[in-house]
Design a protein around this motif. Structure first.
Motif, PDB file in Angstrom:
ATOM      1  N   MET A   1       0.851  -1.195   0.000  1.00 37.00           N
ATOM      2  CA  MET A   1       0.000   0.000   0.000  1.00 37.00           C
ATOM      3  C   MET A   1       0.890   1.249   0.000  1.00 37.00           C
ATOM      4  N   LYS A   2       0.587   2.178  -0.887  1.00 41.90           N
ATOM      5  CA  LYS A   2       1.430   3.374  -1.012  1.00 41.90           C
ATOM      6  C   LYS A   2       1.134   4.415   0.061  1.00 41.90           C
ATOM      7  N   LYS A   3      -0.135   4.668   0.277  1.00 43.15           N
ATOM      8  CA  LYS A   3      -0.529   5.663   1.286  1.00 43.15           C
ATOM      9  C   LYS A   3      -2.015   5.557   1.546  1.00 43.15           C
ATOM     10  N   LEU A   4      -2.446   6.165   2.646  1.00 48.27           N
ATOM     11  CA  LEU A   4      -3.877   6.317   2.887  1.00 48.27           C
ATOM     12  C   LEU A   4      -4.371   7.346   1.880  1.00 48.27           C
ATOM     13  N   GLU A   5      -5.290   6.959   1.017  1.00 49.32           N
ATOM     14  CA  GLU A   5      -5.737   7.854  -0.052  1.00 49.32           C
ATOM     15  C   GLU A   5      -6.959   8.660   0.383  1.00 49.32           C
ATOM     16  N   HIS A   6      -7.920   7.957   0.985  1.00 43.09           N
ATOM     17  CA  HIS A   6      -9.081   8.668   1.522  1.00 43.09           C
ATOM     18  C   HIS A   6      -9.779   7.855   2.603  1.00 43.09           C
ATOM     19  N   ILE A   7     -10.648   8.553   3.317  1.00 39.85           N
ATOM     20  CA  ILE A   7     -11.504   7.924   4.316  1.00 39.85           C
ATOM     21  C   ILE A   7     -12.935   8.117   3.841  1.00 39.85           C
ATOM     22  N   GLY A   8     -13.666   7.020   3.735  1.00 44.70           N
ATOM     23  CA  GLY A   8     -15.057   7.088   3.282  1.00 44.70           C
ATOM     24  C   GLY A   8     -15.994   7.172   4.473  1.00 44.70           C
ATOM     25  N   ILE A   9     -16.925   8.119   4.421  1.00 36.65           N
ATOM     26  CA  ILE A   9     -17.859   8.323   5.519  1.00 36.65           C
ATOM     27  C   ILE A   9     -19.283   8.259   4.978  1.00 36.65           C
ATOM     28  N   ALA A  10     -20.082   7.366   5.540  1.00 33.75           N
ATOM     29  CA  ALA A  10     -21.475   7.204   5.102  1.00 33.75           C
ATOM     30  C   ALA A  10     -22.338   8.277   5.756  1.00 33.75           C
ATOM     31  N   VAL A  11     -23.118   8.957   4.942  1.00 38.01           N
ATOM     32  CA  VAL A  11     -23.999  10.018   5.459  1.00 38.01           C
ATOM     33  C   VAL A  11     -25.405   9.839   4.900  1.00 38.01           C
ATOM     34  N   LYS A  12     -26.382  10.365   5.644  1.00 36.84           N
ATOM     35  CA  LYS A  12     -27.778  10.253   5.197  1.00 36.84           C
ATOM     36  C   LYS A  12     -28.119  11.367   4.227  1.00 36.84           C
ATOM     37  N   ASP A  13     -27.708  12.570   4.573  1.00 40.30           N
ATOM     38  CA  ASP A  13     -28.095  13.762   3.811  1.00 40.30           C
ATOM     39  C   ASP A  13     -26.814  14.455   3.352  1.00 40.30           C
ATOM     40  N   LEU A  14     -26.549  14.384   2.050  1.00 37.33           N
ATOM     41  CA  LEU A  14     -25.272  14.889   1.544  1.00 37.33           C
ATOM     42  C   LEU A  14     -25.135  16.405   1.715  1.00 37.33           C
ATOM     43  N   ASP A  15     -26.218  17.149   1.491  1.00 36.13           N
ATOM     44  CA  ASP A  15     -26.157  18.608   1.660  1.00 36.13           C
ATOM     45  C   ASP A  15     -25.804  18.969   3.101  1.00 36.13           C
ATOM     46  N   ALA A  16     -26.483  18.338   4.031  1.00 39.46           N
ATOM     47  CA  ALA A  16     -26.245  18.632   5.451  1.00 39.46           C
ATOM     48  C   ALA A  16     -24.834  18.222   5.846  1.00 39.46           C
ATOM     49  N   ALA A  17     -24.384  17.078   5.349  1.00 39.23           N
ATOM     50  CA  ALA A  17     -23.044  16.590   5.696  1.00 39.23           C
ATOM     51  C   ALA A  17     -21.962  17.496   5.103  1.00 39.23           C
ATOM     52  N   GLU A  18     -22.186  17.994   3.888  1.00 41.90           N
ATOM     53  CA  GLU A  18     -21.209  18.911   3.281  1.00 41.90           C
ATOM     54  C   GLU A  18     -21.061  20.171   4.126  1.00 41.90           C
ATOM     55  N   LEU A  19     -22.187  20.677   4.608  1.00 39.73           N
ATOM     56  CA  LEU A  19     -22.140  21.876   5.461  1.00 39.73           C
ATOM     57  C   LEU A  19     -21.356  21.592   6.734  1.00 39.73           C
ATOM     58  N   LEU A  20     -21.669  20.463   7.357  1.00 44.65           N
ATOM     59  CA  LEU A  20     -21.010  20.080   8.606  1.00 44.65           C
ATOM     60  C   LEU A  20     -19.505  19.924   8.402  1.00 44.65           C
ATOM     61  N   TYR A  21     -19.115  19.195   7.359  1.00 37.65           N
ATOM     62  CA  TYR A  21     -17.690  18.930   7.146  1.00 37.65           C
ATOM     63  C   TYR A  21     -16.942  20.168   6.661  1.00 37.65           C
ATOM     64  N   SER A  22     -17.626  21.068   5.962  1.00 34.28           N
ATOM     65  CA  SER A  22     -16.998  22.346   5.591  1.00 34.28           C
ATOM     66  C   SER A  22     -16.607  23.122   6.833  1.00 34.28           C
ATOM     67  N   LYS A  23     -17.541  23.161   7.780  1.00 33.38           N
ATOM     68  CA  LYS A  23     -17.283  23.867   9.045  1.00 33.38           C
ATOM     69  C   LYS A  23     -16.180  23.194   9.825  1.00 33.38           C
ATOM     70  N   LEU A  24     -16.231  21.873   9.869  1.00 32.74           N
ATOM     71  CA  LEU A  24     -15.265  21.099  10.642  1.00 32.74           C
ATOM     72  C   LEU A  24     -13.863  21.211  10.052  1.00 32.74           C
ATOM     73  N   LEU A  25     -13.762  21.098   8.745  1.00 34.65           N
ATOM     74  CA  LEU A  25     -12.443  20.996   8.098  1.00 34.65           C
ATOM     75  C   LEU A  25     -11.918  22.334   7.600  1.00 34.65           C
TER      76      LEU A  25
END
Ligand code: ZN
Length: 132
Positions: free
Chosen positions: A1-25
């Protein structure tokens, strides 16, 4: 394995999750991508050199819908980049890991991907991915 490429996170509502993760990250999603064959819509964030892949189901038969039904929202898989997906899949099977996919398939983000079953990886769904 070369590197950790991404972490997949299951969400119910993509719009709401995008807002949350924008704020978080402190960064916005840089793209959305529909993976029709998987019944999934994805949204990507870049943090350093690791991506966060939000995954929302587009129908009730989607593996993401089933995951959320069973376990709720949260971390779904870790994805490691490999040089050669065919070779990596073969090697991991030889080493006793259980492949979910007999052969690699097309995933989001222009990648060939293959999953290893959590039963064989300490309960973590592992994706291997190769840049196309
Ligand atoms: Zn992934």
């Amino acid at each position: 394995m070369k590197k950790l490429e991404h972490i997949g996170i299951a969400v119910k509502d993509l719009d709401a999750a995008e807002l949350l993760y924008s704020k978080l990250l402190n960064t916005n999603s840089y793209k959305r991508e529909l993976v029709e064959s998987e019944g999934v819509i994805t949204s990507f964030f870049m943090v350093g050199n690791v991506k966060i892949e939000l995954l929302a189901a587009t129908n009730s038969e989607s593996p993401i819908a089933k995951f959320i039904e069973k376990k709720g929202e949260g971390i779904h898989h870790l994805a490691f980049e490999v040089e050669d997906i065919q070779k990596a899949l073969h090697e991991k099977k030889e080493a006793g890991f259980i492949a979910i996919n007999g052969t690699p398939k097309e995933g989001a983000d222009n990648k060939s991907i293959a999953f290893l079953h959590p039963k064989s990886t300490g309960s973590v769904l592992v994706e291997m991915c190769q840049e196309n």
